[in-house]
Design an enzyme around this catalytic site. Structure first.
Site, mmCIF file in Angstrom:
data_model
loop_
_atom_site.group_PDB
_atom_site.id
_atom_site.type_symbol
_atom_site.label_atom_id
_atom_site.label_comp_id
_atom_site.label_asym_id
_atom_site.label_seq_id
_atom_site.Cartn_x
_atom_site.Cartn_y
_atom_site.Cartn_z
ATOM 1 N N ARG A 54 0.838 -1.217 0.000
ATOM 2 C CA ARG A 54 0.000 0.000 0.000
ATOM 3 C C ARG A 54 0.864 1.254 0.000
ATOM 4 N NH1 ARG A 54 -2.017 2.626 4.243
ATOM 5 N NH2 ARG A 54 -2.095 0.820 5.597
ATOM 6 N N TYR A 107 -15.024 15.838 -16.759
ATOM 7 C CA TYR A 107 -15.426 14.441 -16.638
ATOM 8 C C TYR A 107 -16.532 14.355 -15.576
ATOM 9 C CZ TYR A 107 -15.120 9.483 -15.565
ATOM 10 O OH TYR A 107 -15.415 8.170 -15.344
ATOM 11 N N ASP A 177 -6.146 17.215 -15.868
ATOM 12 C CA ASP A 177 -6.472 15.840 -16.252
ATOM 13 C C ASP A 177 -6.065 15.672 -17.712
ATOM 14 O OD1 ASP A 177 -7.734 13.502 -17.142
ATOM 15 O OD2 ASP A 177 -9.370 13.708 -15.696
ATOM 16 N N LYS A 202 -7.730 4.233 -19.479
ATOM 17 C CA LYS A 202 -7.993 4.654 -20.850
ATOM 18 C C LYS A 202 -6.744 4.396 -21.718
ATOM 19 C CE LYS A 202 -11.690 5.878 -18.703
ATOM 20 N NZ LYS A 202 -11.928 7.207 -18.196
HETATM 21 C C1 LIG Z 1 -12.371 7.812 -17.021
HETATM 22 C C2 LIG Z 1 -11.908 9.156 -16.629
HETATM 23 C C3 LIG Z 1 -11.669 9.490 -15.287
HETATM 24 C C4 LIG Z 1 -11.908 8.512 -14.164
HETATM 25 O O1 LIG Z 1 -11.046 7.428 -14.246
HETATM 26 P P1 LIG Z 1 -11.407 5.965 -13.651
HETATM 27 O O2 LIG Z 1 -10.209 5.170 -13.997
HETATM 28 O O3 LIG Z 1 -12.667 5.506 -14.297
HETATM 29 O O4 LIG Z 1 -11.592 6.160 -12.182
HETATM 30 C C5 LIG Z 1 -11.206 10.766 -15.007
HETATM 31 N N1 LIG Z 1 -11.018 11.677 -15.977
HETATM 32 C C6 LIG Z 1 -11.250 11.393 -17.275
HETATM 33 C C7 LIG Z 1 -11.024 12.441 -18.293
HETATM 34 C C8 LIG Z 1 -11.709 10.139 -17.642
HETATM 35 O O5 LIG Z 1 -11.946 9.862 -18.934
#
Ligand SMILES: *Cc1c(COP(=O)(O)O)cnc(C)c1O
Length: 385
Positions: A54, A107, A177, A202
């Site tokens: 962790r 998001y 992000d 992603k």
């Molecule tokens: C999918 C996504 C998230 C969240 O990510 P998870 O892995 O589903 O928790 C945050 N920001 C963007 C732009 C995303 O596409």
């Protein structure tokens, strides 16, 4: 070395006399010590000996170092999901009564998190368009701690002028992000960001087989501070998840090139189609972010939206597709569609949907790496049906 080489050559542990080609999977929850002082020291810092998974793990560390290197950051914190990374960063940075400035088209999960923080922790949030530095300057307050942006926003393809907005944010921590762009298309730290977050679920993972996230820090002290909160939150990834993300990373450059090429083909064909009202891909000269995107990005991304006449046309289209899957998420090798108003952005009110540029007929497309002619044939038959 150049990014295309760096994604392939992730640093691996040195053994005596040779080195493994792939990063080994250290599937262990803890580590044994012969020395009590080394053990105690490791509990207090992210860069000590490995003690408990962790807190840190060699496979997870290899992922963190690889992404920090690609983003040009000092250090990174890998997490069990993108939302885990976003929560770790915001909770480590904000206290009750603080103020956040955030771009409006966020998001859906991030938007819901900020709303929840407002309701429950007394954190105030001002939403801005994300084009105009003057709007950010006007929103600043004595307790503004965070400016939160997305490099390419979902699903309208809005691209933020990161340098101008970061500059306008003064002392606030700029969090970006970068999920939709990846470090292959943009490195926000080069444009003034303090923290970059990713959903590695992603493009970085890239194969729709792992959930994960990472936060990259321009500054080692901020990494250390966030690491302390991250381990309290328990957002650490499992070593196997980190291992899959490292494997995905190796082909990131190849995949991104193909994703973006395919997106260009489909965006241009969609624009010509009589059933399509608008196409929101920043590579199109008509897109409001085209000029900023041309300066900021080394490619216009491959997840974007387009508008059909209404919600009924949207539902009919997604149900008629045969090759393209109707599914959440994006950034995998296969092409996916979804209908944001009913799924990814369902937490938003009617008014917030309109503000985010989403209508009932909006379709979000995550363009995969298949042959673009097969994709277009499927899309064209579904549009005709
Ligand atoms: C999918 C996504 C998230 C969240 O990510 P998870 O892995 O589903 O928790 C945050 N920001 C963007 C732009 C995303 O596409």
């Amino acid at each position: 070395m150049r990014p295309d080489t760096r994604v392939v050559h992730t640093a691996v542990p040195d053994l005596t006399g040779s080195r493994p080609l792939a990063v080994p999977l250290y599937q262990t929850s803890g580590f044994a010590f012969t020395d009590a002082d080394t053990f105690a020291d490791a509990m207090n810092r992210p860069d000590g000996a490995f003690v408990y998974t962790r807190l840190g793990n060699p496979t997870v560390r290899a992922l963190e170092n690889a992404v920090a290197d690609l983003e040009g950051g000092a250090a990174a914190l890998a997490t069990s999901s993108g939302m885990g990374a976003i929560n770790a960063v915001l909770l480590a940075t904000l206290s009750a009564g603080d103020h956040v400035i955030a771009q409006r088209s966020l998001y859906g999960g991030t938007h819901a998190l900020l709303r929840d923080m407002e309701a429950r922790w007394g954190i105030e949030v001002t939403f801005v368009g994300g084009h105009d530095p003057a709007e950010v300057r006007a929103a600043l307050r004595p307790r503004t701690k965070v400016l939160y942006l997305e490099t390419i926003s979902n699903p309208t393809g809005h691209v933020s002028d990161l340098a101008a907005l970061s500059e306008a944010a003064g002392d606030a921590v700029v969090v970006v992000d970068n999920t939709f762009a990846t470090p292959l298309l943009c490195r926000p730290i080069e444009h003034g960001a303090d923290v970059v977050v990713h959903s590695t679920t992603k493009y970085l993972g890239g194969h729709s087989d792992v959930t994960g996230g990472v936060a990259v820090f321009a500054d080692a002290d901020r990494h250390r501070h966030t690491w302390h909160h991250g381990i309290e939150l328990g957002v650490t990834p499992d070593p196997f998840a980190a291992w899959l993300m490292i494997r995905g990373l190796r082909t990131l450059a190849l995949r991104m090139r193909r994703h973006v090429e395919n997106a260009a083909v489909l965006a241009h064909r969609l624009v010509e189609h009589p059933s399509v009202r608008a196409v929101h891909w920043p590579g199109l000269p008509t897109h409001p972010s085209h000029e900023v995107a041309s300066k900021l990005l080394d490619g216009f991304g491959a997840a974007f939206s387009f508008d059909l006449a209404d919600a009924e046309a949207g539902r009919r289209f997604v149900s008629a597709l045969e090759l393209v899957h109707l599914a959440p998420s994006l950034g995998g090798t296969e092409t996916l569609v979804l209908h944001p108003a009913g799924t990814s952005h369902r937490q938003l009110s009617e008014e917030e949907l309109t503000e985010a540029g989403i209508s009932g007929g909006t379709i979000r497309l995550s363009v995969g790496v298949e042959d673009p002619d097969d994709l277009w044939e499927d899309i064209a038959q579904a549009l005709a049906g």
